[in-house]
Design a protein around this motif. Structure first.
Motif, mmCIF file in Angstrom:
data_model
loop_
_atom_site.group_PDB
_atom_site.id
_atom_site.type_symbol
_atom_site.label_atom_id
_atom_site.label_comp_id
_atom_site.label_asym_id
_atom_site.label_seq_id
_atom_site.Cartn_x
_atom_site.Cartn_y
_atom_site.Cartn_z
ATOM 1 N N ASP A 202 23.456 24.729 61.862
ATOM 2 C CA ASP A 202 24.265 23.685 61.225
ATOM 3 C C ASP A 202 25.300 24.347 60.309
ATOM 4 O O ASP A 202 24.981 24.777 59.208
ATOM 5 C CB ASP A 202 23.337 22.752 60.433
ATOM 6 N N CYS A 203 26.525 24.410 60.791
ATOM 7 C CA CYS A 203 27.590 25.100 60.037
ATOM 8 C C CYS A 203 28.606 24.134 59.442
ATOM 9 O O CYS A 203 29.666 24.557 58.972
ATOM 10 C CB CYS A 203 28.316 26.087 60.948
ATOM 11 N N ILE A 204 28.302 22.841 59.512
ATOM 12 C CA ILE A 204 29.263 21.855 59.013
ATOM 13 C C ILE A 204 29.407 21.946 57.499
ATOM 14 O O ILE A 204 30.503 21.843 56.964
ATOM 15 C CB ILE A 204 28.816 20.426 59.440
ATOM 16 N N TRP A 207 30.644 26.410 56.798
ATOM 17 C CA TRP A 207 31.557 27.319 57.504
ATOM 18 C C TRP A 207 32.787 26.605 58.056
ATOM 19 O O TRP A 207 33.910 27.065 57.879
ATOM 20 C CB TRP A 207 30.808 28.056 58.628
ATOM 21 N N PHE A 208 32.550 25.456 58.698
ATOM 22 C CA PHE A 208 33.703 24.716 59.219
ATOM 23 C C PHE A 208 34.455 24.005 58.088
ATOM 24 O O PHE A 208 35.668 23.817 58.162
ATOM 25 C CB PHE A 208 33.251 23.689 60.259
ATOM 26 N N PHE A 209 33.697 23.598 57.060
ATOM 27 C CA PHE A 209 34.301 22.856 55.951
ATOM 28 C C PHE A 209 33.839 23.454 54.628
ATOM 29 O O PHE A 209 32.757 24.039 54.551
ATOM 30 C CB PHE A 209 33.874 21.373 56.004
ATOM 31 N N ASP A 210 34.655 23.234 53.604
ATOM 32 C CA ASP A 210 34.270 23.705 52.286
ATOM 33 C C ASP A 210 33.074 22.873 51.773
ATOM 34 O O ASP A 210 33.081 21.650 51.865
ATOM 35 C CB ASP A 210 35.455 23.560 51.322
ATOM 36 N N LYS A 211 32.081 23.595 51.260
ATOM 37 C CA LYS A 211 30.838 22.953 50.848
ATOM 38 C C LYS A 211 31.064 21.882 49.769
ATOM 39 O O LYS A 211 30.525 20.780 49.831
ATOM 40 C CB LYS A 211 29.894 24.032 50.296
#
Ligand SMILES: NC(=O)c1ccc[n+]([C@@H]2O[C@H](COP(=O)([O-])OP(=O)(O)OC[C@H]3O[C@@H](n4cnc5c(N)ncnc54)[C@H](O)[C@@H]3O)[C@@H](O)[C@H]2O)c1
Length: 438
Positions: A202-204, A207-211
């Motif tokens: 789960d990289c949503i 990695w794909f978006f700023d935390k």
């Protein structure tokens, strides 16, 4: 001990106005080789973001490398990497950056043996080609390319220049995967028939978006514009050797299908509320992509892309042959000639210990990714040092990489698509090569 003379980067050189004072040309021939201990592999890094810095940390304990230079579009990142290096007791590397092509200046001015490329996906191929054309070994982060055409260019440049080209697929070097490879080579699974693997990560939320803000980071653009297996290499990496791909067998076709895209919208609604723009965008990327690949010798492989639904990390590796099966997620194995109970699983760990690969005889677990990156980089550096083939060659790098675009084409067509033979027929005579020193 410090081996290398200090050098001012061209930028600082111009700013400081010392060019005339020290009587050097605008492109001073930096102290190439001067003071450097011979026999060490001279490395430059392009892209010192998260991964580039992590790779740099793994390189620092290696006594046979010199970190000559670091380059990043974001100067602060390159400067941080240089400081990290210096604080470890090494000579401060030269710093390049600010423009997308600053790395070329680095390649032309430093006398490098190898370049680690850890930039955004869209620049991997062009940088690697420039690196090879200068007679330098590239170590490219995953995936090495985004299109089959670019993948062919990597293969052809490597063949033309004679420079080995390695994609830094670290999971091929994991302790469990290498022990399994040893067992496969001992014939313990019989004939290999089928494998499964996944990148369930789960990289949503990081990695794909700023935390914190939910803002799109650079990889999110790919979720918007493509529907494909965006990240197949970690799952497929170890499988290539288990299935003898490019060495006795090849993939002939890939058939991919994608689920609907629900996970990204659901994440943003849950975390930031309905009003967040990312909660409404129609993301093109389906949540789960399933690709089935067939080989010339009749094996099958199923790969899952699974990076945008909430779940713990897993690669779900499975290897199945005529004498038994290994299931990584269960941490279990079943072998007809060994397992005590008929049709019952037994624990994997004792086998991992017994068939431990030579590269893992020392405990590297304190290093990043449990030591896997260190093992991979040690082998890469050793190949460069001895001017031999890299442990992962350009053909294996190409096969892993090509899945990105091919899976997208297959989803779009809703049909199988042929898999290119990057070896141009040499797979029939190529012998196993990876990690042979058991
Ligand atoms: N193998 C692994 O386990 C692993 C883990 C994470 C990321 N990665 C891979 O590493 C790569 C980088 O990912 P990341 O998470 O570090 O991203 P990141 O955004 O943290 O870092 C990328 C860096 O590259 C720099 N950059 C981009 N183009 C450049 C250019 N032309 N010249 C110089 N610098 C340039 C950016 O400024 C940035 O600092 C990706 O290919 C990713 O898939 C691999």
């Amino acid at each position: 001990m410090k081996y290398r003379m200090k050098y001012i980067t061209r930028r600082r050189f111009i700013k400081s106005g010392t060019a005339v004072a020290v009587g050097m040309s605008l492109y001073p021939d930096i102290a190439r080789g001067a003071g450097i201990e011979t026999g060490k592999v001279k490395i430059g890094i392009v892209g010192t973001g998260n991964r580039g810095t992590s790779l740099l940390r793994s390189l620092l304990p290696l006594n046979n490398v010199e970190i000559m230079s670091v380059c990043d579009l974001d100067e602060s990142r390159a400067l941080n990497a240089a400081t990290l290096c210096e604080k470890s007791g090494r000579v401060r590397p030269n710093v390049y950056g600010k423009t997308v092509s600053a790395y070329k200046e680095m390649l032309d001015r430093e006398r490098l043996d190898a370049v680690i490329i850890a930039t955004y996906w869209d620049s991997h191929t062009s940088i690697a080609i420039d690196v090879m054309n200068r007679g330098i070994y590239p170590g490219i982060e995953v995936p090495a390319a985004l299109t089959v055409n670019d993948t062919w260019q990597l293969v052809e440049t490597s063949e033309k220049t004679g420079i080995p080209c390695m994609m830094l697929e670290n999971w091929s070097f994991r302790q469990d995967n290498l022990a399994l490879l040893n067992m496969k080579r001992l014939g313990m699974f019989g004939e290999i028939v089928h494998c499964h693997c996944a990148h369930s990560h789960d990289c949503i939320d990081h990695w794909f978006f700023d935390k914190k803000t939910g803002q799109q980071r650079w990889p999110a653009e790919y979720l918007l514009n493509y529907n494909r297996d965006q990240y197949p290499t970690h799952s497929v990496g170890p499988i290539l050797s288990w299935m003898d791909i490019n060495r006795g067998d090849i993939f002939t076709e890939i058939y991919s299908t994608a689920s609907a895209s629900k996970g990204i919208n659901a994440y943003f609604t849950r975390k930031f509320g309905d009003a967040h723009p990312n909660a409404k965008i129609p993301w093109k990327q389906g949540d789960i992509v399933t690709s089935t690949l067939k080989t010339k010798m009749g094996k099958t492989l199923v790969i899952n892309y699974d990076m945008q639904l909430p779940r713990p990390y897993s690669n779900r590796w499975l290897l199945q042959g005529t004498k038994g099966v290994y299931d990584e997620e269960k941490g279990s194995i079943y072998l007809i000639n060994q397992t005590p109970e008929y049709h019952e699983w037994e624990p994997w760990k004792p086998y991992e210990k017994q068939y431990n690969h030579k590269w893992w005889r020392t405990d590297h677990s304190a290093q990043s990714h449990g030591g896997t990156d260190f093992v991979m980089l040690s082998q890469f550096v050793e190949a460069v040092q001895n001017k031999k083939s890299t442990p992962i060659d350009v053909y294996d790098s190409a096969v892993m990489t090509a899945i990105v675009e091919l899976s997208g084409i297959s989803i779009e067509k809703n049909a199988p698509v042929p898999f290119p033979d990057f070896t141009k027929g040499k797979w029939q005579t190529n012998q196993p090569y990876f990690a042979l020193d058991m």
